[in-house]
Scaffold this motif. Structure first.
Motif: not given
Length: 500
Positions: A72-84, A336-348
């Motif tokens: 799959i050529p794209s992904g998502h960040f926080a389920g936002l409409p614009t794909r990665l 792991g710390a970067a993962l912590y930050r970006n998943t918390l951001a996505q959670s918000a």
């Protein structure tokens, strides 16, 4: 139950199995213990990111996974409409691979069997310990007590890791405050295009086809966001939540798996305690946003595996053994710390954004992601392609000048052209889990002493077609077994200079 293992791995998920394969590739005797008698049929993860595929390509087995998955050529960040857009990533795998975790585990366990890994299912680890000489693990298997000893122990035993707890390693972070529902169900009237992702003031929804009429439905329902994670999910509850968010439940029926998950986010204070290491969910847990958890864990396993193997086989040099093992935490804890930050951001963005302000924030960020720079930054972070290690593990050789711009960089699978006209690829030379000194300037003279055993290094002289400008001024790239450049040498060295 006896064992002559040098390394014991607790946990036979993707992380533990990949680590065992990496060790066995170097001839290390490894025993994997897992309390389950059979592999779990449900698949928590469905995504293999491009960097994980590159790691498997480094060992020559990526084709097995590509044959069973769908790119799959794209992904998502926080389920936002614009794909990665992963096409911006310099890789032979600029995509995610849709592949159920159960299939990933099946393929890894088969590879482990080929390499002679001792996988023991139904073995419940109950206590662990260590001293200056080694580690021990005790437990029961089929009602019979066992005690095993080895040189090192790796806890790849999940979020509630017994290995982590008994090693006394803190696991702090954000407690579960929000939950979502998941169901693998049959759909009588699936959405157009079969897949669906949407967000609105009522919540968020993802529908992913798993094959045939089976779909994974993930619902963040604003009305159910505070339900504790321990509360079971019912088909009626999942269908009602889906209707509230999407206006339709798509005729869901015949559930095969129902679950609730939370936004709990924790990071181990350290990844090592003496002879005991942590990897995967034992070291970091988070909201399963962007499909990162399994992938970061497998990347932990690769990083640790070749280093442990080098130390156990005495290839790191007497002065380099301790620092090589220390580098595992030094390199992977920041990831792991970067993962912590970006998943918390996505959670918000996914679980705290139902009011008008939250919806405006989602719309604004989605619009900004249409810009190529931000899109590429997020694509590189989620895929793992953006990881760069800060420091070289080896000293620059006497008489050589380092090219700092190369230190810690991931190298794609470059095509190579040799002086005799033959061709190969960089990853082919890394398949055995060894270092490669890639000499792109034939006048460079190199040798290995002290820091590494010369038997752990392959000297390769070749041009890299299409990369001449990028490699201008470089004589030698010293590439680690995991495909990252340790350091690059700019100056042409005297014939007697040593690399190490």
């Amino acid at each position: 139950m006896t064992s002559n293992a040098e390394v014991i791995v607790a946990g036979a998920g993707p992380v533990g199995l990949l680590l065992a394969c990496e060790l066995a590739l170097a001839g290390v005797r490894v025993t994997v213990l897992d309390r389950r008698t059979e592999a779990v049929p449900q698949s928590r993860a469905l995504t293999m990111h491009g960097r994980t595929l590159e790691m498997l390509a480094l060992r020559g087995v990526a084709g097995r996974f590509l044959a069973r998955g769908m790119p799959i050529p794209s992904g998502h960040f926080a389920g936002l409409p614009t794909r990665l857009d992963f096409s911006a990533c310099d890789s032979s795998c600029p995509f995610t691979l849709f592949i159920p975790q159960s299939v990933t585990e099946q393929l890894l366990e088969a590879w482990a069997g080929e390499l002679g890994v001792d996988v023991r299912r139904g073995a419940t680890v109950e206590s662990t310990g260590q001293d200056e000489e080694g580690v021990w693990v005790a437990g029961t298997r089929a009602g019979t007590p066992f005690r095993l000893e080895a040189r090192y122990l790796v806890g790849a035993d999940g979020a509630r890791s017994l290995v982590r707890r008994q090693a006394g390693i803190a696991f702090d972070g954000v407690p579960p405050t929000r939950t979502a529902m998941l169901g693998d169900v049959l759909l009588s009237t699936p959405p157009p295009g079969r897949a669906l992702s949407l967000g609105n003031p009522a919540g968020g929804l993802m529908v992913v086809p798993l094959g045939g009429e089976l779909y994974r439905v993930i619902v963040v329902d604003a009305q159910e966001i505070d339900v504790p994670v321990e509360v079971p999910v019912t088909l009626d509850g999942l269908a009602a939540a889906t209707r509230r968010v999407a206006g339709d439940d798509f005729g869901m029926h015949a559930p095969q798996w129902l679950s609730r998950f939370s936004n709990q986010t924790c990071l181990a204070q350290s990844y090592r305690q003496g002879r005991i290491f942590l990897a995967g969910d034992a070291a970091h847990i988070h909201l399963p946003a962007g499909g990162q958890g399994m992938n970061v864990g497998m990347q932990d396993a690769m990083n640790l595996g070749w280093k442990l193997a080098g130390v156990l086989r005495g290839r790191a040099g007497a002065s380099g053994m301790a620092s090589l093992l220390d580098s595992y935490e030094a390199e992977r804890h920041p990831v792991g710390a970067a993962l912590y930050r970006n998943t918390l951001a996505q959670s918000a963005l996914m679980m705290e954004s139902f009011d008008p302000a939250g919806q405006a924030l989602r719309a604004t960020l989605s619009e900004l992601m249409k810009g190529p720079e931000l899109n590429a930054t997020l694509a590189h972070e989620l895929s793992g392609f953006g990881i760069r290690y800060r420091a070289a593990l080896l000293p620059t050789p006497q008489g050589g000048e380092a090219c700092a711009r190369w230190t810690g960089r991931r190298v794609p699978d470059w095509p190579l052209r040799h002086a005799d006209g033959t061709a190969s690829s960089l990853y082919r030379h890394l398949a055995g889990g060894r270092w490669v000194a890639l000499r792109v300037d034939e006048s460079a003279q190199t040798g290995w002493q002290g820091a590494l055993d010369g038997g752990w290094v392959d000297m390769v002289t070749a041009a890299v077609p299409g990369r001449e400008a990028e490699l201008e001024g470089v004589a030698v790239l010293v590439v680690r077994p995991d495909g990252y450049v340790d350091h690059a040498i700019a100056a042409v060295m005297p014939a007697q200079a040593s690399l190490g």
